[in-house]
Design an enzyme around this catalytic site. Sequence first.
Site, mmCIF file in Angstrom:
data_model
loop_
_atom_site.group_PDB
_atom_site.id
_atom_site.type_symbol
_atom_site.label_atom_id
_atom_site.label_comp_id
_atom_site.label_asym_id
_atom_site.label_seq_id
_atom_site.Cartn_x
_atom_site.Cartn_y
_atom_site.Cartn_z
ATOM 1 N N GLU A 111 1.012 -8.043 6.485
ATOM 2 C CA GLU A 111 0.050 -7.204 7.201
ATOM 3 C C GLU A 111 0.052 -7.408 8.717
ATOM 4 O O GLU A 111 -0.184 -6.459 9.479
ATOM 5 C CB GLU A 111 -1.360 -7.433 6.649
ATOM 6 C CG GLU A 111 -1.624 -6.793 5.302
ATOM 7 C CD GLU A 111 -1.138 -7.629 4.126
ATOM 8 O OE1 GLU A 111 -1.393 -7.233 2.969
ATOM 9 O OE2 GLU A 111 -0.504 -8.692 4.355
ATOM 10 N N ALA A 133 0.836 -1.195 0.000
ATOM 11 C CA ALA A 133 0.000 0.000 0.000
ATOM 12 C C ALA A 133 0.874 1.249 0.000
ATOM 13 O O ALA A 133 2.083 1.197 0.245
ATOM 14 C CB ALA A 133 -0.905 -0.003 1.222
ATOM 15 N N GLY A 149 -0.761 -5.818 -0.498
ATOM 16 C CA GLY A 149 -1.763 -5.598 -1.527
ATOM 17 C C GLY A 149 -1.280 -5.962 -2.911
ATOM 18 O O GLY A 149 -2.085 -6.328 -3.779
ATOM 19 N N GLU A 165 -1.843 -9.646 -3.113
ATOM 20 C CA GLU A 165 -3.285 -9.885 -3.177
ATOM 21 C C GLU A 165 -3.804 -9.600 -4.586
ATOM 22 O O GLU A 165 -4.663 -10.327 -5.107
ATOM 23 C CB GLU A 165 -4.012 -9.012 -2.152
ATOM 24 C CG GLU A 165 -3.811 -9.477 -0.717
ATOM 25 C CD GLU A 165 -4.633 -8.684 0.271
ATOM 26 O OE1 GLU A 165 -5.661 -9.208 0.740
ATOM 27 O OE2 GLU A 165 -4.256 -7.541 0.566
#
Length: 689
Positions: A119, A57, A96, A99
């Site tokens: 995370e 992120a 992310g 992901e």
Amino acid sequence: MERLGDIAVIEVSNPPVNAVSQPVRAGLFETVAQAAADHQVKAIVICCAGRTFIAGADIREFGKPMLPPSLPEVINRIEATAKPVVIALHGTALGGGLELALGGHYRVALASARFGLPEVTLGLLPGAGGTQRLPRLVPFSGAVDLITSGRQIGAAQALDLGLIDKIAEGDDARSAGLDYAKVLIEESRAPRPTSALPCNPPEPGALDAARTRLAKSARGQIAPQKALDALQGACDLPFAEGLTQERALFLDLMNSDQRGAMIHAFFAERQVGKLDEIKGIAPRVIQSIGVVGGGTMGAGIATSALLSGLSVTLAERDSEAAERAYAAVTGLLKNAVKRSKLSEAKYVQIKAECFKTTKYYADLAPCDLVVEAVFESLDVKKEVFGKLDAVCKPGAILATNTSYLDVNAIAAMTERPRDVIGLHFFSPAHVMKLLEVVVADNTAPEVTATGFALAKTLGKVAVRSGVCDGFIGNRILSQYRKALDGAVIAGASPYDVDRALVAFGLAMGPYAVSDLAGLDIGWATRKRLAPTRDPCEAYAEFADRLCEMGRFGRKTGRGYYLYAEGRPTPDPEVDAIIAAERTAKGVKTRPLSAQEIVDRYMAAMVNEAARVVEDGIARRPLDVDVTLLNGYGFPRWRGGPMYYADRVGLDKILRDITTLAAEDDFLWQPAPLLQRLVADGKTFSSLNT
């Protein structure tokens, strides 16, 4: 987006790490929709420019409202595309970024690529489908490991697990993605949405076993356990419901105190090296270092440097000691090979080309930096620096690894005080992350900058400290140890204290840590300071009594604990020694609750930390937090002592100190900075900017 024949190539370019910020999310959402609607496009490749795939992120968005589209919306859009989507991976695909890759239909990676979902290290869980898609691609145990540990894996392991479909040759991820897409078109391969795959089931009892394991390894942390809840949902719920549950759990964590604490720690470690005094200052080039002293600390420093690609010459007092040091360092390197931290070929190369021991100081002459790691005696260290000054080349940096002593006095033994600095490593030096960079009165700015650059090379977190007895960490430690010794005299046992602070989040209690380090180390410091000890100080003597009995901790089989079978066991004899001291001092004892022990610990730590900041030894409160988190076992999920104090309220800390002053008004004197902050309604965090 660029169309090359019947393939649409979507490339992300958001230096330096292609963070998936709002413009990137919006761009991906739009270009994927365009490619999906283009009748000439038969396959889509998503790749990244620069040195890495999306590495997570955008940290600039942390703590702010998330602007649309959200990452889950982007990933769902990619996965729902009716044309094969290839994700071409290189560098580090983290958080992310990984992901997003899981939302593609096929994944090809360069051999050097690495993958992770970190995370949990920020008090969160993967909130964009990671907990739902990963166990559909890899064995459930592998998903649990990756998500609850936050660790990274390489391409070979990722392929073996099923996380990626192919490892490409070469160093061009874009070309690898194009080549793979062409194969998919030729073979008429259909989209393969991860969400349509069945979840790989856990082995019977695996979830319960994981919860038990994490209750120990991640004691007190809520994110790993919430991640297990989400992973269980992947097994028990339809995909859409699992996503909904994951998002709810993610938002719960976003609003948790632990998330705030771990985000603070994350930012503090990135801010700690940003100092005006070295801004724009080029560090000196360090390619070879010397180490004086081959004991536990010296061997660890040498190992750390060798593992980081530096050449090392280690000097000892005689040939026999040099041979022992050589065996110690090569043994640590061999352990690194066993733990896959070092290849066998590199180990052989280091021994042949990069490492040597000597009994002659003159052999340190070519070194760019020399670290002294001898016995903690000012006279001994002064003698060493006098010798180093005579033999080391001009421009070489001379560093002392002292834990407490006056770096200015050591520098005064040389004709080059501008080249002298303190580099306080923590044991074991090849493992511990903290490096206190102790800046003396005459240390040149480029030497300070070199200390921070060396820390980065060694993979350590550097904190600037001024010169005082104990610098930042040990100065604070000395005060909270006095407070804990006071708690023992007041009625707690060392074992009560250790249990309370382990429950608070420490990996080991302070008395168990003393046994591990060796009680003689603290004893030497107390004897050194005894002539200047204020007669008003309420001095606890039981630690000295243990040392006088030859009880130095684990290495002697007895300290605060007994180690008859290697495991610590409380010793009634220690209780008797403490009881005798209480009687001699006329102390009326009382039971202390675990919370009172924690309150004393934190009040003493925060109070002395406030003095350290006010004295300029630490430049900012965040420097204290980074020091205690990386060198003293303070639980990361509490953010550091200064962050913790802000959370519980500085007024509460001040009240505790004032109350405890009735017991010992010498130890419990409120720091002026703490008093001013409370009076002004401000926090420690207000001093970080």
